[in-house]
Design a protein around this motif. Structure first.
Motif, PDB file in Angstrom:
ATOM      1  N   VAL A 132     -18.547  45.543  -2.478  1.00 33.63           N
ATOM      2  CA  VAL A 132     -17.971  46.247  -1.332  1.00 33.63           C
ATOM      3  C   VAL A 132     -19.014  47.226  -0.794  1.00 33.63           C
ATOM      4  CG1 VAL A 132     -15.600  46.170  -2.252  1.00 33.63           C
ATOM      5  CG2 VAL A 132     -17.008  48.176  -2.694  1.00 33.63           C
ATOM      6  N   ILE A 133     -18.795  47.622   0.457  1.00 37.94           N
ATOM      7  CA  ILE A 133     -19.563  48.744   1.015  1.00 37.94           C
ATOM      8  C   ILE A 133     -18.629  49.939   0.944  1.00 37.94           C
ATOM      9  CG2 ILE A 133     -20.414  49.777   3.168  1.00 37.94           C
ATOM     10  CD1 ILE A 133     -22.400  47.757   2.192  1.00 37.94           C
ATOM     11  N   CYS A 134     -19.104  51.022   0.335  1.00 40.44           N
ATOM     12  CA  CYS A 134     -18.257  52.213   0.237  1.00 40.44           C
ATOM     13  C   CYS A 134     -18.859  53.358   1.035  1.00 40.44           C
ATOM     14  CB  CYS A 134     -18.095  52.622  -1.225  1.00 40.44           C
ATOM     15  SG  CYS A 134     -16.973  54.029  -1.408  1.00 40.44           S
ATOM     16  N   LEU A 135     -18.035  53.944   1.899  1.00 44.62           N
ATOM     17  CA  LEU A 135     -18.427  55.160   2.607  1.00 44.62           C
ATOM     18  C   LEU A 135     -17.865  56.333   1.814  1.00 44.62           C
ATOM     19  CD1 LEU A 135     -19.531  56.703   5.149  1.00 44.62           C
ATOM     20  CD2 LEU A 135     -17.231  56.446   6.117  1.00 44.62           C
ATOM     21  N   VAL A 136     -18.760  57.091   1.199  1.00 46.57           N
ATOM     22  CA  VAL A 136     -18.335  58.274   0.432  1.00 46.57           C
ATOM     23  C   VAL A 136     -18.496  59.484   1.347  1.00 46.57           C
ATOM     24  CG1 VAL A 136     -18.671  59.626  -1.671  1.00 46.57           C
ATOM     25  CG2 VAL A 136     -19.235  57.191  -1.679  1.00 46.57           C
ATOM     26  N   SER A 265     -17.563  41.741   3.117  1.00 46.41           N
ATOM     27  CA  SER A 265     -16.325  41.673   3.900  1.00 46.41           C
ATOM     28  C   SER A 265     -15.278  42.714   3.492  1.00 46.41           C
ATOM     29  CB  SER A 265     -15.736  40.262   3.816  1.00 46.41           C
ATOM     30  OG  SER A 265     -15.500  39.966   2.466  1.00 46.41           O
ATOM     31  N   THR A 266     -15.569  43.508   2.453  1.00 45.50           N
ATOM     32  CA  THR A 266     -14.608  44.562   2.084  1.00 45.50           C
ATOM     33  C   THR A 266     -15.288  45.928   2.165  1.00 45.50           C
ATOM     34  OG1 THR A 266     -13.545  43.030   0.558  1.00 45.50           O
ATOM     35  CG2 THR A 266     -12.939  45.340   0.336  1.00 45.50           C
ATOM     36  N   ILE A 267     -14.591  46.838   2.829  1.00 41.65           N
ATOM     37  CA  ILE A 267     -15.095  48.205   3.013  1.00 41.65           C
ATOM     38  C   ILE A 267     -14.147  49.164   2.301  1.00 41.65           C
ATOM     39  CG2 ILE A 267     -15.346  50.025   4.766  1.00 41.65           C
ATOM     40  CD1 ILE A 267     -16.294  47.735   6.670  1.00 41.65           C
ATOM     41  N   MET A 268     -14.741  50.141   1.635  1.00 36.29           N
ATOM     42  CA  MET A 268     -13.949  51.125   0.895  1.00 36.29           C
ATOM     43  C   MET A 268     -14.269  52.514   1.422  1.00 36.29           C
ATOM     44  SD  MET A 268     -14.094  50.262  -3.122  1.00 36.29           S
ATOM     45  CE  MET A 268     -14.716  51.761  -3.752  1.00 36.29           C
ATOM     46  N   LYS A 292     -13.027  41.772   8.542  1.00 36.81           N
ATOM     47  CA  LYS A 292     -13.263  42.533   7.316  1.00 36.81           C
ATOM     48  C   LYS A 292     -12.033  43.364   6.972  1.00 36.81           C
ATOM     49  CE  LYS A 292     -18.187  42.998   8.426  1.00 36.81           C
ATOM     50  NZ  LYS A 292     -18.618  41.759   7.775  1.00 36.81           N
ATOM     51  N   ARG A 293     -11.935  43.684   5.692  1.00 36.95           N
ATOM     52  CA  ARG A 293     -10.781  44.418   5.191  1.00 36.95           C
ATOM     53  C   ARG A 293     -11.229  45.814   4.773  1.00 36.95           C
ATOM     54  NH1 ARG A 293      -8.834  44.026  -0.608  1.00 36.95           N
ATOM     55  NH2 ARG A 293      -6.888  45.174  -0.461  1.00 36.95           N
ATOM     56  N   VAL A 294     -10.340  46.799   4.957  1.00 34.94           N
ATOM     57  CA  VAL A 294     -10.671  48.177   4.556  1.00 34.94           C
ATOM     58  C   VAL A 294      -9.632  48.676   3.567  1.00 34.94           C
ATOM     59  CG1 VAL A 294     -11.038  50.557   5.346  1.00 34.94           C
ATOM     60  CG2 VAL A 294     -11.677  48.642   6.833  1.00 34.94           C
ATOM     61  N   ILE A 295     -10.106  49.295   2.489  1.00 33.00           N
ATOM     62  CA  ILE A 295      -9.146  49.931   1.578  1.00 33.00           C
ATOM     63  C   ILE A 295      -9.525  51.407   1.403  1.00 33.00           C
ATOM     64  CG2 ILE A 295      -8.635  47.792   0.341  1.00 33.00           C
ATOM     65  CD1 ILE A 295     -10.048  49.147  -2.070  1.00 33.00           C
ATOM     66  N   TYR A 296      -8.504  52.218   1.180  1.00 30.06           N
ATOM     67  CA  TYR A 296      -8.735  53.648   0.927  1.00 30.06           C
ATOM     68  C   TYR A 296      -7.589  54.173   0.076  1.00 30.06           C
ATOM     69  CZ  TYR A 296      -6.166  53.294   5.370  1.00 30.06           C
ATOM     70  OH  TYR A 296      -5.310  52.922   6.362  1.00 30.06           O
ATOM     71  N   PRO A 297      -7.857  55.224  -0.704  1.00 35.45           N
ATOM     72  CA  PRO A 297      -6.806  55.758  -1.578  1.00 35.45           C
ATOM     73  C   PRO A 297      -5.775  56.533  -0.754  1.00 35.45           C
ATOM     74  CG  PRO A 297      -9.031  56.468  -2.270  1.00 35.45           C
ATOM     75  CD  PRO A 297      -9.150  55.908  -0.884  1.00 35.45           C
TER      76      PRO A 297
END
Ligand code: KG4
Ligand code: ZN
Length: 340
Positions: A132-136, A265-268, A292-297
């Motif tokens: 995944v690609i994660c934007l912190v 294809s998945t972004i966090m 693409k799909r995005v997930i976040y807490p």
């Protein structure tokens, strides 16, 4: 056999402890915020934060165990954030966790605070397929990270000056909104016009995955100064909305660029600013247009908490990656580079 981990987080201004089973079942997640103490100073005062952590840490740990209906003897390991963060604040959690691990003769697990933020996503989605690609995005960091497997992080880009959360907090301060500014700007922006004020977006060099927010912050400050000098009224909601839109535009564009470049294809999203409503909405919308799909807490797990630390610790427990009792606080610990 299930694994029960007690985690402690004191890297900034939240004193937090949690009990999590198998990295997914949150038995308790206690967060004692010091926001009221720091508010009158307009930001976190490191020395005050350390003293408050010292006052609160044992109570918060006790409450985490009580709420989980467990006692110390049920624990399999003790985890703690040991960096990055304020050194005096980190030391309180590290000392408490080391003492408990030593007294119980259980493994001690040292966790990078940013790895904790990333792991908040695995609490709700443990089977999430990588890469995944994660934007912190937090008060101290704005990083784009390629995560190929749990514990393997490649930094693709970072802020060259202010972190996104820091820019939200500073703009809130000049608008006289209070502290912490991110949630206040987010709320006020909902009633503003985000096209009212033209603000710069720093894309840097073509294809760059780095960020810069200091120019945007300065543009807001200059706008407010000019309005004051000319005696013009300021619509704070319009300023908040225009600022939030400018910050979110860059965060969304660069995150999608990183995903495209690396064919992911998945972004966090992770970190306090991941609670921002416009960021969540915009990135989800634009990512979906590219398949693409995005997930976040959930918001409470975006900002600082200890459940995310226990989740990260579970994966280290499984790998047998334990810290020695000489573990120290490391205030500028990079993601993916343990120092013990
Ligand atoms: O992750 P976090 O709790 O602490 C750090 O590790 O820094 O992030 C705190 C930052 C603060 O700058 C706060 O203003 C920002 O996250 N924040 C937000 C929102 N909620 C928290 N920024 C924008 N919109 C929000 N809803
Ligand atoms: Zn944080």
């Amino acid at each position: 056999m299930s694994v029960t981990i007690l985690s402690v987080e004191t890297s900034c201004d939240e004193t937090a402890a949690a009990v999590v089973v198998d990295g997914t079942t949150v038995k308790s997640n206690i967060i004692s915020s010091q926001v009221d103490v720091h508010r009158k100073f307009g930001g976190v005062v490191p020395e005050v934060a350390s003293r408050k952590h010292l006052e609160l840490v044992n109570h918060v740990i006790r409450e985490a165990l009580d709420e989980a209906n467990l006692d110390f003897s049920s624990l399999d390991a003790v985890a703690v954030t040991y960096g990055p963060g304020l050194v005096g604040a980190l030391l309180v959690g590290v000392s408490a966790a080391k003492a408990i691990a030593f007294a119980l003769d259980k493994p001690l697990i040292g966790i990078n605070h940013l790895e904790g933020h990333v792991s908040a996503n695995f609490l709700s989605e443990p089977e999430l397929a990588l890469p995944v690609i994660c934007l912190v995005v937090s008060g101290g960091h704005t990083d784009l990270v390629l995560i190929t497997s749990i514990g393997q992080y490649k930094l693709l880009g970072a802020t060259r000056d202010d972190a996104a959360g820091e820019a939200f907090d500073k703009v809130a301060r000049v608008l006289g909104l209070g502290y912490p500014g991110g949630p206040l700007i987010d709320a006020l922006a909902a009633s503003g016009d985000d096209t009212a004020i033209h603000l710069p977006r720093a894309y840097l060099a073509e294809g760059s995955l780095d960020f810069s927010f200091s120019g945007l912050k300065t543009a807001v400050i200059n706008y407010l100064h000019r309005a004051e000098q000319k005696g013009l009224p300021v619509n704070k909601a319009d300023v908040a909305a225009s600022f939030r839109r400018a910050a979110v535009d860059v965060l969304v564009d660069k995150t999608l660029l990183a995903a495209r470049k690396h064919q992911i294809s998945t972004i966090m999203l992770a970190g306090g600013v991941a609670a921002n409503r416009l960021l969540r909405q915009e990135i989800t919308y634009h990512a979906a247009r590219e398949g693409k799909r995005v997930i976040y807490p959930p918001p409470v797990l975006c900002t600082d908490n200890a459940a995310m630390i226990a989740c990260a610790a579970y994966h280290k427990y499984r790998r047998g990656d334990f810290a020695p009792l000489t573990l120290n606080a490391v205030p500028s610990l990079p993601l993916g580079q343990d120092r013990y």
